[in-house]
Structure formats: C-alpha cells, structure tokens
Motif scaffolding. Structure first.
Motif, PDB file in Angstrom:
ATOM      1  N   ARG A 147      11.888 -32.529 -37.542  1.00 58.50           N
ATOM      2  CA  ARG A 147      10.425 -31.876 -38.321  1.00 58.50           C
ATOM      3  C   ARG A 147      11.345 -30.528 -38.164  1.00 58.50           C
ATOM      4  O   ARG A 147      10.583 -29.426 -38.962  1.00 58.50           O
ATOM      5  CB  ARG A 147       9.768 -32.088 -37.284  1.00 58.50           C
ATOM      6  CG  ARG A 147       8.502 -31.207 -37.366  1.00 58.50           C
ATOM      7  CD  ARG A 147       7.428 -31.642 -36.167  1.00 58.50           C
ATOM      8  NE  ARG A 147       6.621 -30.128 -35.818  1.00 58.50           N
ATOM      9  CZ  ARG A 147       5.608 -30.238 -36.397  1.00 58.50           C
ATOM     10  NH1 ARG A 147       4.415 -31.333 -35.664  1.00 58.50           N
ATOM     11  NH2 ARG A 147       4.692 -29.176 -36.023  1.00 58.50           N
ATOM     12  N   LEU A 148      12.152 -30.631 -36.850  1.00 63.09           N
ATOM     13  CA  LEU A 148      12.027 -28.637 -36.549  1.00 63.09           C
ATOM     14  C   LEU A 148      13.025 -28.242 -38.302  1.00 63.09           C
ATOM     15  O   LEU A 148      13.024 -27.417 -38.957  1.00 63.09           O
ATOM     16  CB  LEU A 148      12.954 -28.234 -35.551  1.00 63.09           C
ATOM     17  CG  LEU A 148      12.148 -29.005 -34.467  1.00 63.09           C
ATOM     18  CD1 LEU A 148      13.083 -28.600 -32.823  1.00 63.09           C
ATOM     19  CD2 LEU A 148      10.769 -27.741 -34.624  1.00 63.09           C
ATOM     20  N   ARG A 149      13.833 -29.057 -38.693  1.00 57.21           N
ATOM     21  CA  ARG A 149      15.038 -28.683 -39.089  1.00 57.21           C
ATOM     22  C   ARG A 149      14.787 -28.329 -40.911  1.00 57.21           C
ATOM     23  O   ARG A 149      14.467 -28.000 -41.713  1.00 57.21           O
ATOM     24  CB  ARG A 149      16.308 -29.080 -39.487  1.00 57.21           C
ATOM     25  CG  ARG A 149      16.987 -29.117 -38.308  1.00 57.21           C
ATOM     26  CD  ARG A 149      18.402 -30.210 -38.213  1.00 57.21           C
ATOM     27  NE  ARG A 149      18.281 -31.265 -37.682  1.00 57.21           N
ATOM     28  CZ  ARG A 149      18.179 -33.019 -38.632  1.00 57.21           C
ATOM     29  NH1 ARG A 149      19.062 -32.665 -39.536  1.00 57.21           N
ATOM     30  NH2 ARG A 149      18.177 -33.809 -38.081  1.00 57.21           N
ATOM     31  N   ARG A 150      13.529 -29.264 -41.043  1.00 60.28           N
ATOM     32  CA  ARG A 150      12.652 -29.272 -42.005  1.00 60.28           C
ATOM     33  C   ARG A 150      11.481 -27.960 -42.116  1.00 60.28           C
ATOM     34  O   ARG A 150      11.315 -27.800 -43.123  1.00 60.28           O
ATOM     35  CB  ARG A 150      11.870 -30.728 -42.369  1.00 60.28           C
ATOM     36  CG  ARG A 150      12.556 -32.078 -43.257  1.00 60.28           C
ATOM     37  CD  ARG A 150      11.670 -32.994 -43.882  1.00 60.28           C
ATOM     38  NE  ARG A 150      11.081 -32.258 -44.182  1.00 60.28           N
ATOM     39  CZ  ARG A 150      10.895 -32.356 -45.518  1.00 60.28           C
ATOM     40  NH1 ARG A 150      12.130 -32.852 -46.183  1.00 60.28           N
ATOM     41  NH2 ARG A 150      10.217 -31.580 -46.843  1.00 60.28           N
ATOM     42  N   ARG A 151      10.865 -27.540 -41.150  1.00 63.01           N
ATOM     43  CA  ARG A 151      10.638 -26.400 -41.478  1.00 63.01           C
ATOM     44  C   ARG A 151      11.324 -24.921 -41.542  1.00 63.01           C
ATOM     45  O   ARG A 151      10.827 -24.175 -41.585  1.00 63.01           O
ATOM     46  CB  ARG A 151       9.863 -25.874 -39.939  1.00 63.01           C
ATOM     47  CG  ARG A 151       9.179 -27.535 -39.487  1.00 63.01           C
ATOM     48  CD  ARG A 151       7.390 -26.775 -39.492  1.00 63.01           C
ATOM     49  NE  ARG A 151       7.281 -25.976 -38.935  1.00 63.01           N
ATOM     50  CZ  ARG A 151       6.430 -24.799 -39.989  1.00 63.01           C
ATOM     51  NH1 ARG A 151       6.187 -24.747 -40.959  1.00 63.01           N
ATOM     52  NH2 ARG A 151       6.301 -23.363 -39.162  1.00 63.01           N
ATOM     53  N   TRP A 152      12.479 -25.210 -41.744  1.00 62.48           N
ATOM     54  CA  TRP A 152      13.999 -24.093 -41.981  1.00 62.48           C
ATOM     55  C   TRP A 152      13.799 -24.261 -43.231  1.00 62.48           C
ATOM     56  O   TRP A 152      13.755 -23.642 -44.055  1.00 62.48           O
ATOM     57  CB  TRP A 152      14.820 -23.748 -40.995  1.00 62.48           C
ATOM     58  CG  TRP A 152      15.229 -23.112 -41.161  1.00 62.48           C
ATOM     59  CD1 TRP A 152      15.816 -21.456 -41.442  1.00 62.48           C
ATOM     60  CD2 TRP A 152      17.071 -23.085 -42.666  1.00 62.48           C
ATOM     61  NE1 TRP A 152      16.386 -20.793 -41.916  1.00 62.48           N
ATOM     62  CE2 TRP A 152      16.690 -21.996 -42.795  1.00 62.48           C
ATOM     63  CE3 TRP A 152      17.135 -24.039 -43.190  1.00 62.48           C
ATOM     64  CZ2 TRP A 152      18.217 -21.272 -44.088  1.00 62.48           C
ATOM     65  CZ3 TRP A 152      18.443 -23.243 -44.039  1.00 62.48           C
ATOM     66  CH2 TRP A 152      18.879 -21.854 -44.190  1.00 62.48           C
ATOM     67  N   ILE A 153      14.060 -25.839 -43.082  1.00 59.89           N
ATOM     68  CA  ILE A 153      14.976 -26.275 -44.847  1.00 59.89           C
ATOM     69  C   ILE A 153      13.463 -25.287 -46.622  1.00 59.89           C
ATOM     70  O   ILE A 153      14.044 -25.509 -47.377  1.00 59.89           O
ATOM     71  CB  ILE A 153      15.295 -27.424 -45.138  1.00 59.89           C
ATOM     72  CG1 ILE A 153      16.477 -27.438 -44.619  1.00 59.89           C
ATOM     73  CG2 ILE A 153      15.493 -28.151 -46.719  1.00 59.89           C
ATOM     74  CD1 ILE A 153      17.209 -29.350 -44.031  1.00 59.89           C
ATOM     75  N   ALA A 154      12.539 -26.136 -45.325  1.00 51.26           N
ATOM     76  CA  ALA A 154      11.320 -26.389 -46.469  1.00 51.26           C
ATOM     77  C   ALA A 154      10.532 -26.121 -46.180  1.00 51.26           C
ATOM     78  O   ALA A 154       9.144 -26.391 -45.675  1.00 51.26           O
ATOM     79  CB  ALA A 154      11.341 -27.835 -47.040  1.00 51.26           C
TER      80      ALA A 154
END
Lengths: 343, 343
Positions: free
Chosen positions: B196-203
């Motif tokens: 979830r955290l990585r997706r917050r950076w990616i998208a």
C-alpha cells in the motif's frame, strides 16, 4: 517458436512514433481545433474571441547543440527561437512561456542565469514573457520550452490548404544555417569568413511578423522549415493532398552560401534543400497574391519572399526541375529517430 | 588578487535559483495574474470568463525515478499526476497537456507507447487531453509535461491567504509515499506488507476534485505537498506572512505507516513531516468552515481532512507542539539543488 523481436525507438521514424499514439491515447475533445502531430502547434478554442496556439520544443546538449558552439545567452535565445518559429508558422502572436531546465550539478550558476537571460530577452523581443517553469537535475543540460500564443480572430496558417495552381514561396535564404553548422562542427580555419552562416545557425530569426503578414495577405498553407526544405515541403504536400514542382533556378541560394560551399567542396543546393533549422517559412499562395506579399515583407521586414515552384494535383507527383530536366523528389520525411545527429 | 570562485548550481538552493531570475528576466505584464515561482502554477487572464492556470513538471530517470520501481504505464500516469496535483492546489480544472519526452535510443518502442498510454489515461481520468508534444533523443528517459487548466470564475486557491486564527488542514495520510519509496529503494524483503505504501509513491492520487471542493468551501490558502509537509507549510507561511503551531497528536499517522516504520526501525513522524511526493493538499480555513469541508470531502471522496494546527501571527513564530512541550520548526525550505536525491 520464434519470439517476436522487440523494436527500439531508434528503429522507428519520429512520425511513426507520433502516429502510433492514436492507438493508445483517447480522442481529443472538439475544442481542440488542431491536435497531436497535425500542425506546427496545437490549437485550442477555449471560448474567447481568439484561439490559443500551443507548442513545445527542446534543446538537449549533445543532441541539438554542443556547448562550445554558442554562449549560454545565445543558447537561451535559440531555445526561445525554435518555439517562436512554430507560433510564427501559424501566423499567431507569442504570449507566454514556461521553461523546464535539466541542469547538470556541475553547471555554473552564471551559465544558468545567462541562459535564462537569453531566453527571456528573445521571447520579450517578440512580445512574450517567461511566466514560470521547473528546475531539475539532469546528466546533460537541456531546455524544454512550452509556448502559448494567440491566433487573432480564430485564424491560423495551416499546412493543409495548398491548392493546385498555387505558387510555393519561401522566406529568406534556407541552407545557410546548415552550412553554418558545418562550420561549427569543423571549427573551420577560415571561420571568420563563415561568420554570417554560423550566426544563422546560432541565432536564427523566428519569422513571427512575417507569419502574421503572410496569413493576413492570403496564403493558403504555411509551415516552418525546421527539418529541411524538402522534408517540410513533404509535410505540407501530404497535409494538403497535393503535388509540387520545385524550380531549381529559382531557389534563393545566397552568395555567401555559394562561396562557402565552393571553399569546402560541398553542394550548396544540398544544404538549401536538405539542411534544417533555418526557421524560415514555406508557404503557398495564389499567383495574384504574390506581388503584394513580396512588397509587404520587403517594405516592413526587408525579408525576401521567393517564388520557388508550383503546386500540382497530387496525381502529378513531386518534382524538382533543373533546366530542361526534372527528377522525382525522394520521400525525405522518413528518418530513423535514433539516426544521425542532424543538428 | 583573489579571484572570485565560480559557484555551481549544486551549491545553490532551488528557490534562490528561481529568485535570481528577477534580475535577468523582464517584468511580467499585468495579464499574468500569478507569475514565476509565486504559486503552484502560473495564472493568466487572457480575457475570457475564466483564468487559465499553467504548470510544468518533469520526471528524469535517475533523479526522480528508477525504472525497476514502476512500469512504463505507471510512469506515464505518475508524470500526469505530479502536474495534475499543481492544478489541484489552485482549485482549478485540468484541460490539456503537451508532453516532451527524451528517449534513449535503446528504449523499446513498447515502453514509449505504454508510457504515453499511462499519461493519456491519467490525464483523461481528470478530464484533460494530450494535445501535442515533442520527441527528442536523450541519454536518459525523461518526461516533461506542460499542463493547462481552467480557474472557473477567476478564482484560485493561493498560498498567501492564511490568517491568524485559521486552522491548518491536510488531506489523506502524508508520509506514506516517502515510506513507500523507502521500501522501493530497499527492495524490502517484507515487500508485500508495504504494498500500500509503495503504491502511494508509484500512483499518487492528485486531489483535483478535493481542490475544487476546498476552494468553493471557503479555504483561505492552499498548496500541494510535493516537497514535504514542513517544507510546503513553510512556503504557505512565508507567502501568507504568518506563523503556525502544529499539533503532533493530531497528525494523521496511518496504522500502515506506523507498522512499517516500526518494522524497519524508522520514525514515522519524520516521514510524515519531511517526506515529499504525497501530493496531498495542505490548506487553511476559519474554524467555522471546517465541519462542512470535512463532511463534503468525506461524503464525496471518502477523503479525510485533518485539523493539524493553528495559524498564528508571524511574530509568534512556527512551532511543533507535542504533549506539553513545543519546539521551534527548523527552516526546511533550504535545500541545495544538487544535494541528496530525495526522490
């Protein structure tokens, strides 16, 4: 089973790359009067009395320029000019620009300031302002400019209006910039004698006033010469669905260009027809319009406008006539994206 | 005699580099309502019923992203989002974009198409179209986007309207993107748990609808969090000429962020306050406006809007209160341009 080989962008033509976008991008709404890849700029109708024209162009170190060739201030002016030329080719008036710079961390602060000085100065000379931008680090210096302009009364000079019977006209002396670039690359020992040519590459004059005059004076199609006269002529002919016969004897070969070509053993006509980055305007007009157009450009701007050929029906093809003979024009528009560094 | 040492851009703060332009660029004309460096976008009054907002932002490989971190389509979407966020912070509506790409010659054709697909898709989701652009070769992949938007009724959310007594509000859960980037950099073995955290950076989700709601709902100042909550708060306080007291207990620390920080032995509050690229909105409003603003954002977008502190007169300074104690906020706006790769 054979696996499909993956193609790189360098194996593709720039126009093919742009054309491929129609498969991946949604259709543009109706207020986008001219969209992707269709002309020198996009054209937007946002509801006012005028249309907006909008373009972007970029100068990347090692691709479009090398630093020893020109000063930071000249580079800034040039980044303005290549964008101003696109607005000129629409017959529109430049308004405002954003500048996005990639700066190597070793770049001197003074180089950055001189670059922005040149950019603002050249935009200002044509009535436009730098209103914002972005700074980023990058491995090489690059300048991306996004320029907005105003098309008065919703009229723009398009590529697609040339009709059989029109004459083909060009401003100034194309080919000089390519010869100048040749001098810059060679660090020509006879350099002072090619100064005028090198200045034509370093500091091209965007034909903003000329573009407005030509549009008001009744031209039927217009494009700027950034890729080379033949390449941009092909864009114009394709967009208009016409053929053409260029007349060699009428091509505006300047004495300076001829002298330099003789000295370095090159064909001046090849530069005139194939060399890019002149940022002159190529346009078409009915024959009866020509004397007034020529007079206006001469009187107001001391800029020659030369009649170099005739627009034909598409079925009659594209030709270059020289003396009694003629040869078919090659399709010069196809260039591999990763190919030779033209600039 | 001592010669003055020449400074490089890397020794300077980005804001100093922009500020230096006032010495080299001419003044902007009066129809430029907001110009260089003054807010999240430039604002132009070209005579219609609405104003235009205009911004550009860029993603450079090796500076702002690494290719293993996200797919080409995600990269295209992200290039759209970082620009959409600037338009959101003005409370304006996105209209149209130009995309200027630098493509390494070894880049696969399919990567280019996926990138443009993502760009068009994300712009389209917020009502904007790609109307043109430019392709250039480059040593690394970069995407420069220039985005135009419309400010209905000539109203925009500015940085400079915060008043003492206003409350400070923030959307969503800032800090999650910075934690996600930490996970991407480490190639965290516990990766699925930080998805979830990585997706917050990616998208990241550009807060376009939220920006419009907030502007209509009576906020007094607004900015997007691209540099980090404290850094962007400082921009807002400086522009408004005010001080602030942040309340630690009220900061919206998500459970996911806290868990991840505990596992990797980091301080979640440091990410929340210092990490950038959340693209959440930070705004100020009089206390009586807050319940309705919160209800609207919750009902329409399921987006939390958290009251995190109070705006003070400038003379009272900028503070972070935690329990009974408070400490002065450091000036975090000063960053060397060539400094650490924050992103």
């Amino acid at each position: 089973m054979e696996r499909k080989r993956r193609r790189t962008v360098s194996e593709k033509d720039e126009f093919d790359l742009i054309a491929a976008l129609r498969h991946v991008l949604p259709r543009e709404p109706s207020w986008v009067r001219i969209g992707r890849g269709a002309d020198d700029t996009a054209v937007l109708d946002l509801g006012g009395r005028d249309w907006l024209v909008w373009t972007c162009d970029t100068l990347v170190e090692g691709v479009h320029f090398r630093r020893p060739w020109l000063s930071a201030r000249q580079l800034g002016r040039r980044a303005a000019s290549v964008n101003l030329s696109d607005v000129a080719a629409m017959g529109a008036r430049p308004l405002a620009a954003l500048a996005s710079l990639h700066l190597p961390s070793t770049l001197q602060d003074s180089v950055y300031r001189q670059l922005m000085h040149g950019l603002g100065e050249q935009l200002g000379a044509f009535g436009a302002s730098v209103v914002g931008g972005n700074l980023s680090r990058g491995s090489v210096l690059s300048i991306d400019v996004s320029l907005l302009g105003r098309a008065h009364g919703k009229r723009v000079g398009r590529r697609h209006g040339a009709r059989p019977g029109d004459r083909l006209l060009v401003t100034g002396f194309p080919g000089e910039a390519a010869a100048g670039l040749h001098g810059l690359r060679r660090r020509d020992p006879a350099a002072p004698r090619s100064l005028r040519l090198r200045r034509r590459w370093i500091a091209p004059t965007p034909r903003v006033e000329a573009g407005e005059f030509l549009l008001r004076g009744g031209i039927t199609a217009m494009i700027d010469i950034s890729d080379g006269l033949l390449a941009d002529l092909e864009h114009l002919c394709r967009a208009s669905g016409v053929g053409v016969e260029l007349q060699c004897e009428h091509l505006p070969l300047s004495a300076t260009l001829q002298r330099y070509a003789r000295r370095v053993g090159r064909d001046p006509q090849a530069w005139l027809l194939g060399g890019g980055e002149d940022y002159e305007l190529l346009c078409t007009a009915p024959p009866h319009r020509i004397p007034l157009l020529q007079k206006r450009l001469h009187d107001a701007l001391q800029l020659p406008l030369t009649d170099i050929g005739e627009i034909l029906p598409a079925s009659r093809g594209r030709w270059l006539r020289s003396g009694g003979r003629r040869r078919r024009l090659a399709a010069t528009g196809h260039r591999h994206f990763g190919g030779r560094n033209r600039r």
